[in-house]
Write a protein that holds these residues in place. Sequence first.
Motif, PDB file in Angstrom:
ATOM      1  N   VAL A  88       0.922  -1.396  -0.068  1.00  0.00           N
ATOM      2  CA  VAL A  88       0.037   0.094   0.086  1.00  0.00           C
ATOM      3  C   VAL A  88       0.844   1.260   0.020  1.00  0.00           C
ATOM      4  O   VAL A  88       0.667   2.188  -0.547  1.00  0.00           O
ATOM      5  CB  VAL A  88      -0.960   0.076   1.328  1.00  0.00           C
ATOM      6  CG1 VAL A  88      -1.602   1.189   1.442  1.00  0.00           C
ATOM      7  CG2 VAL A  88      -1.904  -1.119   1.151  1.00  0.00           C
ATOM      8  N   LEU A  89       1.920   1.281   0.853  1.00  0.00           N
ATOM      9  CA  LEU A  89       2.857   2.545   0.988  1.00  0.00           C
ATOM     10  C   LEU A  89       3.314   2.898  -0.302  1.00  0.00           C
ATOM     11  O   LEU A  89       3.279   4.054  -0.704  1.00  0.00           O
ATOM     12  CB  LEU A  89       3.982   2.022   1.893  1.00  0.00           C
ATOM     13  CG  LEU A  89       4.953   3.229   2.123  1.00  0.00           C
ATOM     14  CD1 LEU A  89       4.233   4.416   2.827  1.00  0.00           C
ATOM     15  CD2 LEU A  89       6.246   2.523   2.918  1.00  0.00           C
ATOM     16  N   PHE A  90       3.945   1.674  -1.080  1.00  0.00           N
ATOM     17  CA  PHE A  90       4.601   1.913  -2.303  1.00  0.00           C
ATOM     18  C   PHE A  90       3.750   2.583  -3.549  1.00  0.00           C
ATOM     19  O   PHE A  90       4.054   3.100  -4.423  1.00  0.00           O
ATOM     20  CB  PHE A  90       5.764   0.842  -2.632  1.00  0.00           C
ATOM     21  CG  PHE A  90       6.767   1.110  -1.864  1.00  0.00           C
ATOM     22  CD1 PHE A  90       7.868   1.931  -2.368  1.00  0.00           C
ATOM     23  CD2 PHE A  90       7.266   0.364  -0.887  1.00  0.00           C
ATOM     24  CE1 PHE A  90       9.136   1.942  -1.481  1.00  0.00           C
ATOM     25  CE2 PHE A  90       8.513   0.342  -0.211  1.00  0.00           C
ATOM     26  CZ  PHE A  90       9.509   1.325  -0.491  1.00  0.00           C
ATOM     27  N   ALA A  91       2.523   1.605  -3.576  1.00  0.00           N
ATOM     28  CA  ALA A  91       1.628   2.146  -4.518  1.00  0.00           C
ATOM     29  C   ALA A  91       1.068   3.722  -4.265  1.00  0.00           C
ATOM     30  O   ALA A  91       0.967   4.320  -5.209  1.00  0.00           O
ATOM     31  CB  ALA A  91       0.213   1.123  -4.493  1.00  0.00           C
ATOM     32  N   CYS A  96       1.084   9.299  -4.901  1.00  0.00           N
ATOM     33  CA  CYS A  96       1.455  10.826  -4.162  1.00  0.00           C
ATOM     34  C   CYS A  96       2.567  11.616  -4.625  1.00  0.00           C
ATOM     35  O   CYS A  96       2.351  12.917  -4.862  1.00  0.00           O
ATOM     36  CB  CYS A  96       1.801  10.525  -2.738  1.00  0.00           C
ATOM     37  SG  CYS A  96       0.238   9.802  -1.826  1.00  0.00           S
ATOM     38  N   GLN A  97       3.434  10.816  -5.456  1.00  0.00           N
ATOM     39  CA  GLN A  97       4.443  11.590  -6.120  1.00  0.00           C
ATOM     40  C   GLN A  97       3.989  12.384  -7.266  1.00  0.00           C
ATOM     41  O   GLN A  97       4.174  13.558  -7.579  1.00  0.00           O
ATOM     42  CB  GLN A  97       5.405  10.642  -6.703  1.00  0.00           C
ATOM     43  CG  GLN A  97       6.366  10.331  -5.778  1.00  0.00           C
ATOM     44  CD  GLN A  97       7.604   9.119  -6.455  1.00  0.00           C
ATOM     45  OE1 GLN A  97       7.144   8.196  -6.965  1.00  0.00           O
ATOM     46  NE2 GLN A  97       8.891   9.279  -6.293  1.00  0.00           N
ATOM     47  N   LYS A  98       3.035  11.873  -7.865  1.00  0.00           N
ATOM     48  CA  LYS A  98       2.220  12.314  -8.987  1.00  0.00           C
ATOM     49  C   LYS A  98       1.532  13.792  -8.306  1.00  0.00           C
ATOM     50  O   LYS A  98       1.487  14.921  -9.088  1.00  0.00           O
ATOM     51  CB  LYS A  98       1.303  11.582  -9.765  1.00  0.00           C
ATOM     52  CG  LYS A  98       1.981  10.255 -10.700  1.00  0.00           C
ATOM     53  CD  LYS A  98       0.997   9.520 -11.258  1.00  0.00           C
ATOM     54  CE  LYS A  98       1.805   8.423 -12.094  1.00  0.00           C
ATOM     55  NZ  LYS A  98       2.272   7.422 -11.136  1.00  0.00           N
ATOM     56  N   PHE A 126      -0.255   7.723   5.582  1.00  0.00           N
ATOM     57  CA  PHE A 126      -1.612   7.866   6.150  1.00  0.00           C
ATOM     58  C   PHE A 126      -2.189   6.870   5.733  1.00  0.00           C
ATOM     59  O   PHE A 126      -2.850   6.054   6.485  1.00  0.00           O
ATOM     60  CB  PHE A 126      -2.251   9.277   5.840  1.00  0.00           C
ATOM     61  CG  PHE A 126      -3.521   9.326   6.164  1.00  0.00           C
ATOM     62  CD1 PHE A 126      -3.862   9.626   7.466  1.00  0.00           C
ATOM     63  CD2 PHE A 126      -4.762   9.098   5.157  1.00  0.00           C
ATOM     64  CE1 PHE A 126      -5.117   9.871   7.876  1.00  0.00           C
ATOM     65  CE2 PHE A 126      -5.939   9.044   5.507  1.00  0.00           C
ATOM     66  CZ  PHE A 126      -6.475   9.400   6.984  1.00  0.00           C
ATOM     67  N   PHE A 127      -2.261   6.348   4.424  1.00  0.00           N
ATOM     68  CA  PHE A 127      -2.948   5.274   3.801  1.00  0.00           C
ATOM     69  C   PHE A 127      -2.595   3.973   4.215  1.00  0.00           C
ATOM     70  O   PHE A 127      -3.184   2.813   4.788  1.00  0.00           O
ATOM     71  CB  PHE A 127      -3.074   5.163   2.295  1.00  0.00           C
ATOM     72  CG  PHE A 127      -3.670   6.521   1.915  1.00  0.00           C
ATOM     73  CD1 PHE A 127      -5.042   6.747   1.805  1.00  0.00           C
ATOM     74  CD2 PHE A 127      -2.897   7.619   1.250  1.00  0.00           C
ATOM     75  CE1 PHE A 127      -5.581   8.008   1.261  1.00  0.00           C
ATOM     76  CE2 PHE A 127      -3.522   8.875   0.966  1.00  0.00           C
ATOM     77  CZ  PHE A 127      -4.694   9.022   1.011  1.00  0.00           C
TER      78      PHE A 127
END
Length: 307
Positions: A88-91, A96-98, A126-127
């Motif tokens: 979830v973090l890396f997805a 979030c980078q975008k 957060f997610f």
Amino acid sequence: MHSKSVHSDDQKFKIGVIDFTAGSLGGVALVYVSQPLDTVKVKMQTFPATYKGMIDCTVKTFQRDGIARGLYAGSVPAVAANVAENSVLFAAYGFCQKFVGNCVGQPNTKELSPLGNATAGFIAAFFSSFTLCPTELIKCRLQAMREVQNQKGIKAGALISPFQLTKSVLKSEGIPGMFRGLTSTFAREMPGYFFFFGGYEMSRQFLAKPGQSKDDIGPINTMVSGAIGGICLWTAIFPADVIKSRIQVSGSTRGMIEVGLDIFRKEGGLALYNGLTPTVFRTIPATSVLFLVYEYTKKFLEQHFIT
């Protein structure tokens, strides 16, 4: 125009799946490298008076309970926690980078500044906190079960499975019981991942040779950058992690600030750093392997599935 939009959406979906998959594999690798020292960290955080230090805790745990039940206690929920969190973090980090890139007028996320990446990590955490909190609660309770039984004067019982413990928590405390320590998880994860991704991206930028992309710095420098990111994370947020572990192991319904002040008053400020030594020792190989597996899985999948 419609065809182009469908193609763009398809690309975005593929990139999201790749980030999710690479994060999952990185999470599995991280657990098997770092679980023994994570167990030592949790024991030292929650029962500081029981052990003289990292080596004493490691030796006693091994002598009493061996490797599988002792040093690797909680490894099943730890894998679940890390796969859940890192996927979830890396997805979320990719999305979030975008988002951050659009906010600062930098559509190419590879050109995002370390501060931009740090901010994306802050939001992404957060997610991931919602997936991490329940699985980490079970992990921490399994890791500290021996000490809890000793404290209550209960003779060490048969090995309890993660499923049995989860069922027991749900029966006695309901769904809210699985989210004990959520506030302190937010307080740990969000600033933690600001420093984590900021430290990692800044290190990659620093280690890249003139004219070289930070994506091409090689496996050793990627591992060094990951280790630096991990050290930045844990040194910044360790007190919140101590408070979270105490709340989760004890099943306390008290708030994070109340528990933190109680630790500070009764045990002093240094108690909020109990277990930092094994954590730093653990994070160097753990986050090195996490980012190595993440970056090279991502690179491999992008080469084969993104046209």
